[in-house]
Design a protein around this motif. Structure first.
Motif, PDB file in Angstrom:
ATOM      1  N   ASP A 115     -11.273  -0.996 -10.044  1.00  0.00           N
ATOM      2  CA  ASP A 115     -10.571  -1.141  -8.764  1.00  0.00           C
ATOM      3  C   ASP A 115      -9.832   0.137  -8.385  1.00  0.00           C
ATOM      4  O   ASP A 115      -9.736   0.478  -7.202  1.00  0.00           O
ATOM      5  N   PHE A 116      -9.300   0.845  -9.375  1.00  0.00           N
ATOM      6  CA  PHE A 116      -8.616   2.105  -9.118  1.00  0.00           C
ATOM      7  C   PHE A 116      -9.550   3.077  -8.404  1.00  0.00           C
ATOM      8  O   PHE A 116      -9.210   3.641  -7.358  1.00  0.00           O
ATOM      9  N   PRO A 383       3.611  10.952   7.647  1.00  0.00           N
ATOM     10  CA  PRO A 383       3.057  12.055   6.853  1.00  0.00           C
ATOM     11  C   PRO A 383       1.825  11.616   6.073  1.00  0.00           C
ATOM     12  O   PRO A 383       1.762  10.490   5.570  1.00  0.00           O
ATOM     13  N   VAL A 384       0.847  12.525   5.973  1.00  0.00           N
ATOM     14  CA  VAL A 384      -0.413  12.184   5.311  1.00  0.00           C
ATOM     15  C   VAL A 384      -0.182  11.759   3.872  1.00  0.00           C
ATOM     16  O   VAL A 384      -0.767  10.773   3.402  1.00  0.00           O
ATOM     17  N   TRP A 385       0.663  12.499   3.155  1.00  0.00           N
ATOM     18  CA  TRP A 385       0.881  12.164   1.740  1.00  0.00           C
ATOM     19  C   TRP A 385       1.467  10.774   1.590  1.00  0.00           C
ATOM     20  O   TRP A 385       1.072  10.023   0.681  1.00  0.00           O
ATOM     21  N   LEU A 386       2.367  10.380   2.495  1.00  0.00           N
ATOM     22  CA  LEU A 386       2.969   9.049   2.432  1.00  0.00           C
ATOM     23  C   LEU A 386       1.933   7.985   2.786  1.00  0.00           C
ATOM     24  O   LEU A 386       1.882   6.911   2.149  1.00  0.00           O
ATOM     25  N   THR A 387       1.103   8.265   3.768  1.00  0.00           N
ATOM     26  CA  THR A 387       0.046   7.332   4.156  1.00  0.00           C
ATOM     27  C   THR A 387      -0.897   7.044   2.994  1.00  0.00           C
ATOM     28  O   THR A 387      -1.200   5.886   2.688  1.00  0.00           O
ATOM     29  N   LEU A 388      -1.361   8.099   2.336  1.00  0.00           N
ATOM     30  CA  LEU A 388      -2.357   7.917   1.280  1.00  0.00           C
ATOM     31  C   LEU A 388      -1.766   7.238   0.052  1.00  0.00           C
ATOM     32  O   LEU A 388      -2.394   6.347  -0.539  1.00  0.00           O
ATOM     33  N   ILE A 389      -0.576   7.643  -0.333  1.00  0.00           N
ATOM     34  CA  ILE A 389       0.039   7.054  -1.529  1.00  0.00           C
ATOM     35  C   ILE A 389       0.385   5.583  -1.291  1.00  0.00           C
ATOM     36  O   ILE A 389       0.077   4.712  -2.122  1.00  0.00           O
ATOM     37  N   SER A 390       1.013   5.288  -0.151  1.00  0.00           N
ATOM     38  CA  SER A 390       1.391   3.894   0.131  1.00  0.00           C
ATOM     39  C   SER A 390       0.154   3.020   0.308  1.00  0.00           C
ATOM     40  O   SER A 390       0.129   1.862  -0.145  1.00  0.00           O
ATOM     41  N   SER A 391      -0.880   3.545   0.939  1.00  0.00           N
ATOM     42  CA  SER A 391      -2.110   2.776   1.128  1.00  0.00           C
ATOM     43  C   SER A 391      -2.759   2.458  -0.212  1.00  0.00           C
ATOM     44  O   SER A 391      -3.218   1.325  -0.443  1.00  0.00           O
ATOM     45  N   PHE A 392      -2.788   3.449  -1.084  1.00  0.00           N
ATOM     46  CA  PHE A 392      -3.407   3.224  -2.387  1.00  0.00           C
ATOM     47  C   PHE A 392      -2.703   2.110  -3.153  1.00  0.00           C
ATOM     48  O   PHE A 392      -3.347   1.158  -3.624  1.00  0.00           O
ATOM     49  N   PHE A 393      -1.407   2.224  -3.287  1.00  0.00           N
ATOM     50  CA  PHE A 393      -0.688   1.234  -4.097  1.00  0.00           C
ATOM     51  C   PHE A 393      -0.711  -0.147  -3.449  1.00  0.00           C
ATOM     52  O   PHE A 393      -0.765  -1.167  -4.153  1.00  0.00           O
ATOM     53  N   SER A 394      -0.690  -0.196  -2.118  1.00  0.00           N
ATOM     54  CA  SER A 394      -0.724  -1.503  -1.443  1.00  0.00           C
ATOM     55  C   SER A 394      -2.045  -2.218  -1.703  1.00  0.00           C
ATOM     56  O   SER A 394      -2.065  -3.402  -2.088  1.00  0.00           O
ATOM     57  N   GLY A 397      -2.663  -2.970  -5.448  1.00  0.00           N
ATOM     58  CA  GLY A 397      -1.864  -4.128  -5.845  1.00  0.00           C
ATOM     59  C   GLY A 397      -2.472  -5.426  -5.353  1.00  0.00           C
ATOM     60  O   GLY A 397      -2.493  -6.440  -6.078  1.00  0.00           O
ATOM     61  N   LEU A 398      -3.003  -5.423  -4.125  1.00  0.00           N
ATOM     62  CA  LEU A 398      -3.632  -6.626  -3.591  1.00  0.00           C
ATOM     63  C   LEU A 398      -4.876  -7.000  -4.391  1.00  0.00           C
ATOM     64  O   LEU A 398      -5.081  -8.178  -4.719  1.00  0.00           O
ATOM     65  N   LEU A 399      -5.707  -6.009  -4.722  1.00  0.00           N
ATOM     66  CA  LEU A 399      -6.897  -6.296  -5.520  1.00  0.00           C
ATOM     67  C   LEU A 399      -6.521  -6.812  -6.907  1.00  0.00           C
ATOM     68  O   LEU A 399      -7.212  -7.683  -7.462  1.00  0.00           O
ATOM     69  N   TRP A 400      -5.450  -6.281  -7.450  1.00  0.00           N
ATOM     70  CA  TRP A 400      -4.989  -6.762  -8.772  1.00  0.00           C
ATOM     71  C   TRP A 400      -4.590  -8.231  -8.686  1.00  0.00           C
ATOM     72  O   TRP A 400      -4.931  -9.031  -9.562  1.00  0.00           O
ATOM     73  N   LEU A 401      -3.880  -8.567  -7.616  1.00  0.00           N
ATOM     74  CA  LEU A 401      -3.482  -9.963  -7.440  1.00  0.00           C
ATOM     75  C   LEU A 401      -4.699 -10.868  -7.256  1.00  0.00           C
ATOM     76  O   LEU A 401      -4.764 -11.977  -7.813  1.00  0.00           O
ATOM     77  N   LEU A 402      -5.664 -10.414  -6.485  1.00  0.00           N
ATOM     78  CA  LEU A 402      -6.865 -11.222  -6.262  1.00  0.00           C
ATOM     79  C   LEU A 402      -7.634 -11.427  -7.562  1.00  0.00           C
ATOM     80  O   LEU A 402      -8.173 -12.508  -7.808  1.00  0.00           O
ATOM     81  N   ASP A 403      -7.668 -10.404  -8.383  1.00  0.00           N
ATOM     82  CA  ASP A 403      -8.394 -10.500  -9.651  1.00  0.00           C
ATOM     83  C   ASP A 403      -7.689 -11.417 -10.640  1.00  0.00           C
ATOM     84  O   ASP A 403      -8.333 -12.156 -11.394  1.00  0.00           O
ATOM     85  N   HIS A 404      -6.366 -11.399 -10.651  1.00  0.00           N
ATOM     86  CA  HIS A 404      -5.628 -12.109 -11.701  1.00  0.00           C
ATOM     87  C   HIS A 404      -5.161 -13.501 -11.302  1.00  0.00           C
ATOM     88  O   HIS A 404      -4.828 -14.306 -12.166  1.00  0.00           O
ATOM     89  N   TYR A 405      -5.118 -13.765 -10.000  1.00  0.00           N
ATOM     90  CA  TYR A 405      -4.610 -15.077  -9.599  1.00  0.00           C
ATOM     91  C   TYR A 405      -5.623 -15.854  -8.761  1.00  0.00           C
ATOM     92  O   TYR A 405      -5.269 -16.847  -8.134  1.00  0.00           O
ATOM     93  N   ALA A 406      -6.861 -15.367  -8.740  1.00  0.00           N
ATOM     94  CA  ALA A 406      -7.979 -16.126  -8.125  1.00  0.00           C
ATOM     95  C   ALA A 406      -7.664 -16.540  -6.687  1.00  0.00           C
ATOM     96  O   ALA A 406      -7.896 -17.689  -6.286  1.00  0.00           O
TER      97      ALA A 406
END
Length: 412
Positions: A115-116, A383-394, A397-406
């Motif tokens: 997922d990363f 700022p581009v750096w803020l957009t990319l970093i926040s988008s990645f973690f958001s 994190g959502l994919l992690w939740l989908l994987d672990h909590y069905a």
């Protein structure tokens, strides 16, 4: 000897560009604004006309526009040494950071989940798609340019041969010249009257010969003495010599030479390109990251230094060779019309890349929603750096939740 500026020492020039290399976020367009403010408005070492004509040369030559502008400014102010110091100061911060990122990525990549890398790939796709849209609006003004763009993208997509990108660029130049023949246009640029380059024009052509020599000498060497050093040199040098329109265009060239050949994995390639968006300075410092991954020698730092030097080498040859003749070259409208065709063609290269990346990276409707959200943020003033970093973690994190909590059962 080139006239020197008494109040500007070589070390001062290096410090100015080093500071810009540490703080110049936002890509080539932003870099050019920083250069203008510093050297025209604040320091007054260049006037408006000098800056505009140096900029015109940097834009019409293949290669990284902002880096070539820095090299041209250094050359104009302090000669060959100034050009080298300007490039070194502007490039060093991002090159070191990208080399470090490659070393850390190799060491810790085993700990990254699928997922990363998937989220990284979607972010890279979003950046490239946004770059395509910006270049489309900038470089395709007339109907013939849109047609050329579509034909170029279709050709590269349907004809997977090693020289397809070179053929597209040549075809773009030819199409621009043909259009000029039937619809003549005058250049809006005025002749240079205040550029004071005193380097002997009789010797400047030698730099242009040096620029062309690798295309003549290296292929026979590759044939008779095949080696990864020669292959890597060819891929990097050819990329820098053929790229028009911005740093994002290096992606299809480098991917063809280093990913499809198996030298670098697609995942590491995408990770490095995503990291490059967060760096100050030139996007071409992605070559530092790529070089550190190449199995050239046992030293990743040496490999990165080699890749960095090679990808910027054509820029020095072209600036040194073309700048003394620039005032005369600007009188030829065919030069600019050929460039208009080339720019439309390279937008087609980027379109093909967007389609190919979309086919490989998009797995669900949720991915499409994420891509749209990232592009919307890139379009905003965030700022581009803020957009990319926040988008990645958001999204990660959502994919992690989908994987672990069905949560798929709820239709997400």
């Amino acid at each position: 000897m080139l006239p020197s500026v008494p109040t500007l020492s070589n070390f001062s020039l290096f410090k100015i560009f080093l500071k810009l290399g540490c703080t110049a976020f936002g890509g080539p367009a932003a870099h050019l604004v920083f250069f203008y403010r510093r050297f025209v408005q604040q320091l007054g070492y260049l006037d408006e006309q000098q800056y505009s004509h140096l900029l015109a040369l940097a834009q019409i030559l293949p290669g990284p526009t902002s880096s070539q502008m820095g090299i041209a400014i250094g050359y104009q102010l302090k000669g060959y040494r100034g050009a080298l110091l300007a490039w070194l100061g502007f490039t060093l911060p991002s090159a070191l950071l990208m080399t470090l990122a490659a070393m850390l990525g190799l060491q810790f990549s085993a700990y990254f989940s699928a997922d990363f890398f998937h989220v990284i790939q979607l972010i890279v796709f979003s950046v490239v798609a946004w770059a395509f849209w910006q270049m489309l609006r900038s470089f395709c003004k007339d109907q013939w340019q849109y047609v050329l763009m579509l034909l170029s993208g279709l050709f590269v997509y349907l004809v997977p041969i090693s020289i397809n990108q070179m053929l597209v660029i040549l075809f773009g130049a030819l199409a621009g010249l043909v259009y000029l023949h039937y619809f003549p246009q005058k250049s809006t640029l005025k002749p240079v009257t205040s550029i004071s380059i005193t380097a002997k024009k009789s010797f400047a052509y030698l730099w242009l010969i040096l620029f062309a020599l690798p295309f003549v000498l290296v292929p026979p060497l590759q044939y008779f003495f095949p080696h990864i050093w020669l292959d890597s040199f060819t891929g990097l040098y050819r990329t820098a010599s053929l790229v028009f329109g911005g740093g994002h265009i290096i992606l299809p060239f480098l991917q063809q030479d280093f990913v499809e050949s198996g030298l670098v994995s697609q995942q590491h390639f995408d990770l490095g390109y995503a990291i490059a968006q967060l760096m100050p300075g030139p996007l071409f410092s992605f070559a530092s990251y790529l070089g550190a991954l190449l199995p050239l020698s046992s030293s990743a730092a040496l490999n990165a230094a080699f890749a960095t030097a090679v990808i910027f080498l054509p820029s020095f040859f072209l600036i040194f060779g073309a700048l003394p003749y620039w005032s005369r070259l600007m009188q030829f409208p065919r030069l600019f019309q050929a460039l208009a065709g080339i720019n439309a063609a390279v937008v087609g290269l980027l379109l093909c890349l967007v389609v190919q990346m979309g086919e490989k990276y998009i797995r669900s409707g949720l991915d499409i929603v994420f891509i749209i959200a990232v592009i919307a943020l890139l379009k905003s003033k965030v700022p581009v750096w803020l957009t990319l970093i926040s988008s990645f973690f958001s999204y990660y994190g959502l994919l992690w939740l989908l994987d672990h909590y069905a949560l798929f059962s709820f239709g997400l």
